[in-house]
Design a protein around this motif. Structure first.
Motif, PDB file in Angstrom:
ATOM      1  N   PRO A 208     -51.312  -5.347 -20.148  1.00 12.51           N
ATOM      2  CA  PRO A 208     -51.432  -6.188 -18.937  1.00 12.51           C
ATOM      3  C   PRO A 208     -50.635  -5.670 -17.946  1.00 12.51           C
ATOM      4  O   PRO A 208     -49.610  -6.442 -17.719  1.00 12.51           O
ATOM      5  N   TYR A 211     -49.991  -7.855 -14.883  1.00 13.97           N
ATOM      6  CA  TYR A 211     -49.077  -8.973 -14.899  1.00 13.97           C
ATOM      7  C   TYR A 211     -48.005  -8.754 -13.932  1.00 13.97           C
ATOM      8  O   TYR A 211     -47.681  -9.937 -13.187  1.00 13.97           O
ATOM      9  N   ARG A 214     -49.678  -9.927 -10.310  1.00 14.57           N
ATOM     10  CA  ARG A 214     -50.270 -11.038  -9.893  1.00 14.57           C
ATOM     11  C   ARG A 214     -49.492 -12.204  -9.583  1.00 14.57           C
ATOM     12  O   ARG A 214     -48.509 -12.318 -10.201  1.00 14.57           O
ATOM     13  N   VAL A 218     -52.934 -18.819 -11.847  1.00 13.93           N
ATOM     14  CA  VAL A 218     -54.215 -18.157 -11.561  1.00 13.93           C
ATOM     15  C   VAL A 218     -55.223 -19.622 -11.464  1.00 13.93           C
ATOM     16  O   VAL A 218     -55.204 -20.684 -12.062  1.00 13.93           O
TER      17      VAL A 218
ATOM     18  N   ALA B 191     -49.611 -20.732 -17.943  1.00 10.75           N
ATOM     19  CA  ALA B 191     -50.358 -19.888 -17.102  1.00 10.75           C
ATOM     20  C   ALA B 191     -49.488 -18.543 -16.489  1.00 10.75           C
ATOM     21  O   ALA B 191     -49.997 -17.283 -16.380  1.00 10.75           O
ATOM     22  N   CYS B 194     -48.690 -15.895 -19.079  1.00 17.10           N
ATOM     23  CA  CYS B 194     -49.988 -15.217 -19.537  1.00 17.10           C
ATOM     24  C   CYS B 194     -50.141 -13.687 -19.031  1.00 17.10           C
ATOM     25  O   CYS B 194     -50.183 -13.753 -17.788  1.00 17.10           O
ATOM     26  N   PRO B 195     -49.687 -12.729 -19.760  1.00 17.73           N
ATOM     27  CA  PRO B 195     -49.778 -11.175 -19.276  1.00 17.73           C
ATOM     28  C   PRO B 195     -51.236 -10.969 -18.840  1.00 17.73           C
ATOM     29  O   PRO B 195     -51.469 -10.479 -17.990  1.00 17.73           O
ATOM     30  N   GLY B 197     -53.429 -13.008 -17.717  1.00 16.93           N
ATOM     31  CA  GLY B 197     -54.424 -14.185 -16.555  1.00 16.93           C
ATOM     32  C   GLY B 197     -55.446 -14.633 -17.051  1.00 16.93           C
ATOM     33  O   GLY B 197     -56.197 -15.036 -16.373  1.00 16.93           O
ATOM     34  N   ILE B 199     -55.298 -17.549 -18.635  1.00 20.66           N
ATOM     35  CA  ILE B 199     -55.109 -19.184 -18.548  1.00 20.66           C
ATOM     36  C   ILE B 199     -55.198 -19.610 -17.018  1.00 20.66           C
ATOM     37  O   ILE B 199     -54.543 -18.729 -16.366  1.00 20.66           O
ATOM     38  N   TYR B 200     -56.100 -20.425 -16.740  1.00 17.55           N
ATOM     39  CA  TYR B 200     -56.208 -20.724 -15.272  1.00 17.55           C
ATOM     40  C   TYR B 200     -56.279 -22.317 -15.086  1.00 17.55           C
ATOM     41  O   TYR B 200     -56.687 -22.951 -16.176  1.00 17.55           O
TER      42      TYR B 200
END
Lengths: 241, 547
Positions: A208, A211, A214, A218, B191, B194-195, B197, B199-200
């Motif tokens: 990841p 990560y 970002r 999300v 969220a 979470c590495p 991504g 979980i949104y």
């Protein structure tokens, strides 16, 4: 025979590796996971897993340098052969010892901790066996090189062949001259590559790294796909199945 | 101002009898599967008690949620992004299965297949993880009803600092039940942890979900959630969590836990909030201000300006109407009787609780005083620092004032309603004493005590123009092509037909054919009421070969 071992088999394995990953990603996103067993057991994993993984990262880094960087490049920046050799041997030994110790702990754990063992699939066992052979052969070559019992400059043999292989102009004769340890290490590694897309090793490709950049939270809109038409999915097996 | 809608829940703890119906129905609906045996999206814990997983509230150990850094910014308590990546090979804060409990079944076969013996055969517990015999030592509600509280409840993290005031001796203690689901936080730390991504938070209704196709099983969400409401499915290697029953919410029906709640203590409705102010509110310096800060993020949909902004933000008019009628909004912002669970985790949780007055009432009753008298109740709330301090540790980061205010309102409501129920003149000084009008108090009583289904659950359906994406409507698929003979490889093979389509087709068939109600050969049939039981008169059986 040389052509078969050092041209046909490697390309076959590479093809399986590439096509297999595309297939797996398209048809089995749900199964694309690390399949962590940390929930079952923590004490051994806490020691073994970082040892294994960081050792593996070191080993992979070493292979990238050793296989992909031509000797002329390191010569050009003024790194003598001896300096390179000792750097590679020491770095390789350090990473290799971490890797082997970590792997030993993990395999011991997998065999002796009940829940972990029962969560082990046949594919896992095959993968562990092949990975173990690759790692041990790699260590064997490193130790032989370090002890001075064997004088083989892989950077004029195996590495050149590997780059020719990647450039699609294979020179199998270079491999034919390599010591048996290197031959077996390379062959078993290709078998591992062919198995790769069908094992849990796929998680390597979901490292990841995104990560870091970002945003933390999300947001996503409701799924546009009509869920009612989806086939029943794995993970919805009943208890006891 | 960026208006967003959030589906939220309030639970009235006074009405929870700890029957675990919500947990059981939720489990049947969502986690009755291999790999999730130990998982309870909804659980009910007895407080004081350790909860599930054991001692999850001890964030010094588990490092869940957010912390405020000296520079006023929020950081994940378990460390930033680089630390997360560095520890990815072995999550140092991951609870082990023993912290939840090792799931088990019994070998019932030995009971069924036992030969006749002098002693009863025994079904022994077998681990669902290893299949071996095991000793059952813990479960999701091992300390239910204060069972073993001398040993377990004393270790309750929320009792720290007030140990000397709490009596856990059986006769003198107090208890209440705390049903918990995922909080569907405005600032979810799962969220953020979470590495991948995966979980949104859904833009439309704020429900926090795990994308099962993107989850790679790094387990950082499990340790990142301070409520420990994200679970690791050990069969699939993926994280799973409470979904707020989104397929039900989308078609306007409440979650399974709320639907089946025996005490009718759950309320579901929309909250509008200003998404731009969430981080600012989550990062206020004093933990005691977090409750008010979160309330200040909520917007009042009855304010024309908010309504305009909501429309501009693309929130549909019927959703705004639903937000106006939201019981959750009334409990949180109008009556101010609902409080968030552990605001100090700074995740801005969206499942709120009305703290229980009953422990106070019980104490007064036992002393022989009138437990519905306002004076007695108010005095008792003041005098009994416990359970107020304990409740404050749960709901307001230890600030007793808001809890006191809520309990006083509930106490005042009791006294005020007694006069009405006994046909006496109401005492308007009672609601005034807690800053309410008599009418408000009566409305609050209606909502808390006798609200009907439609008042407790105000859930706007997801939008028709997006309906093709909904599970139970699924108009996207060609209804006309439905054919129940489409089974190439035996029954159940072929593409899956949505339940809604199947129902629709069956209903249509029943309505458009007359064979079920009036088959063509009806006149030739034998009326069994007139049949004497002898012989087989013509028409007793339907004609063979459909002739």
């Amino acid at each position: 025979m040389n052509t078969f071992l050092w041209v046909i088999v490697p390309y076959l394995c590479l093809a399986v590796f590439v096509v297999g990953h595309i297939w797996r990603y398209r048809y089995d996103k749900f199964g694309w996971t690390t399949r962590s067993s940390q929930l079952y057991e923590d004490r051994l994993l806490r020691l073994g897993s970082p040892l294994f993984h960081f050792g593996m990262l070191g080993a992979v880094g070493g292979h990238v340098v050793g296989l992909l960087l031509p000797q002329s490049w390191t010569d050009a920046v003024g790194i003598s052969d001896a300096a390179y050799h000792w750097g590679a041997v020491l770095g390789g030994l350090a990473a290799g010892v971490m890797l082997v110790v970590g792997m030993a702990i993990l395999i011991y754990r997998r065999r002796t901790v009940g829940p972990v063992f029962s969560a082990t699939t046949p594919m896992d066992k095959v993968m562990y066996a092949v990975l173990g052979v690759v790692v041990l052969l790699g260590m064997w070559n490193t130790v032989l090189g370090a002890s001075g019992l064997e004088h083989y400059n892989y950077r004029e043999g195996v590495s050149v062949w590997y780059r020719s292989f990647l450039a699609f102009q294979p020179q199998p004769e270079l491999m034919a001259e390599a010591p048996i340890g290197f031959k077996l290490h390379a062959l078993s590694a290709f078998v591992l590559f062919a198995l790769w897309p069908f094992t849990r090793l796929v998680h390597v490709f979901s490292a990841p790294v995104g990560y870091v950049t970002r945003p933390y939270i999300v947001y996503r809109s409701r799924d546009e796909r009509p869920l009612g038409n989806a086939a029943p999915r794995r993970g919805w097996d009943r208890v006891g199945s | 101002m960026r208006v967003m809608a959030q589906m939220a829940m309030v639970m009235n703890l006074d009405k929870c009898i700890g029957c675990h119906t919500c947990s059981v129905t939720c489990k049947q609906a969502w986690t009755n599967r291999a790999g999730t045996e130990y998982v309870w999206f909804n659980n009910v814990e007895t407080r004081p008690g350790l909860g599930y997983p054991r001692g999850y509230e001890d964030q010094d150990t588990w490092q869940g949620g957010w912390v405020r850094k000296p520079n006023g910014r929020l950081e994940l308590k378990a460390g930033g992004r680089w630390k997360k990546l560095f520890t990815i090979f072995s999550n140092p804060k991951m609870p082990s299965i023993q912290d939840y409990y090792e799931p088990w079944t019994y070998d019932y076969e030995t009971l069924l297949n036992s030969p006749q013996t002098d002693t009863f055969p025994v079904a022994r517990p077998k681990s669902l993880l290893s299949g071996k015999d095991m000793q059952v030592q813990w479960s999701a509600n091992w300390d239910d009803d204060l069972g073993g509280s001398q040993e377990h409840a004393v270790r309750d993290e929320m009792l720290k600092g007030i140990e000397d005031k709490v009596k856990l001796e059986f006769e003198q203690t107090f208890m209440f039940y705390l049903p918990r689901i995922c909080e569907h936080c405005l600032n979810p730390s799962c969220a953020a942890s979470c590495p991948s991504g995966a979980i949104y938070k859904r833009e439309e209704d704020g429900i926090v979900l795990v994308d099962q196709d993107r989850c790679r099983g790094w387990r950082m969400c499990v340790s990142g959630c301070p409520y420990k409401k994200v679970y690791f499915n050990h069969k699939t290697g993926k994280a799973e969590k409470c979904t707020f029953c989104y397929p039900r919410i989308e078609v306007g029906i409440p979650t399974v836990c709320a639907e089946t709640c025996v005490g009718r203590l759950r309320y579901i409705g929309l909250m509008l909030y200003d998404a731009d102010r969430v981080l600012e509110a989550a990062a206020v310096e004093d933990e005691h201000d977090l409750y008010e800060a979160q309330r200040s993020v909520f917007l009042d949909p009855r304010d024309p300006e908010v309504e305009r902004a909501a429309l501009a933000a693309g929130i549909a008019p019927d959703w705004i109407e639903a937000a106006k009628k939201s019981p959750v909004l009334r409990l949180i912002n109008d009556y101010k009787v609902a409080l968030p669970l552990h605001p100090e985790y700074r995740t801005m949780p969206m499942v709120w609780y009305i703290p229980p007055l009953s422990p106070v009432v019980d104490v007064i009753k036992e002393t022989g005083h009138d437990a519905e008298d306002r004076g007695n109740l108010f005095a008792a709330i003041e005098a009994l620092r416990i359970p107020v301090e304990y409740l404050a540790n749960l709901f307001t980061a230890g600030d007793v004032e808001p809890v006191n205010d809520v309990l006083r309102k509930l106490a005042a409501m009791r006294s005020y309603m007694r006069d009405i129920n006994l046909g006496r003149d109401t005492d308007e000084s009672i609601p005034e004493a807690v800053g309410m009008t008599g009418e408000e108090m009566y409305e609050m009583f209606r909502l808390l005590a006798i609200a009907k289904y439609a008042d407790r659950y105000v859930i706007p359906t997801a939008h028709a123009e997006q309906a093709h994406a909904l599970e139970e409507l699924a108009t996207d698929c060609p209804v006309s092509s439905y054919d129940d003979n489409d089974m190439y490889f035996g029954e159940g093979s072929g593409p899956l037909t949505p339940v809604a389509v199947e129902n629709f087709e069956m209903l249509r068939r029943r309505q458009t054919t007359d064979t079920v109600a009036a088959p063509p050969e009806k006149s030739r049939r034998v009326n069994l009421l007139n049949w004497d039981g002898r012989g087989t008169p013509e028409g007793l059986f339907p004609p063979k070969d459909g002739a």
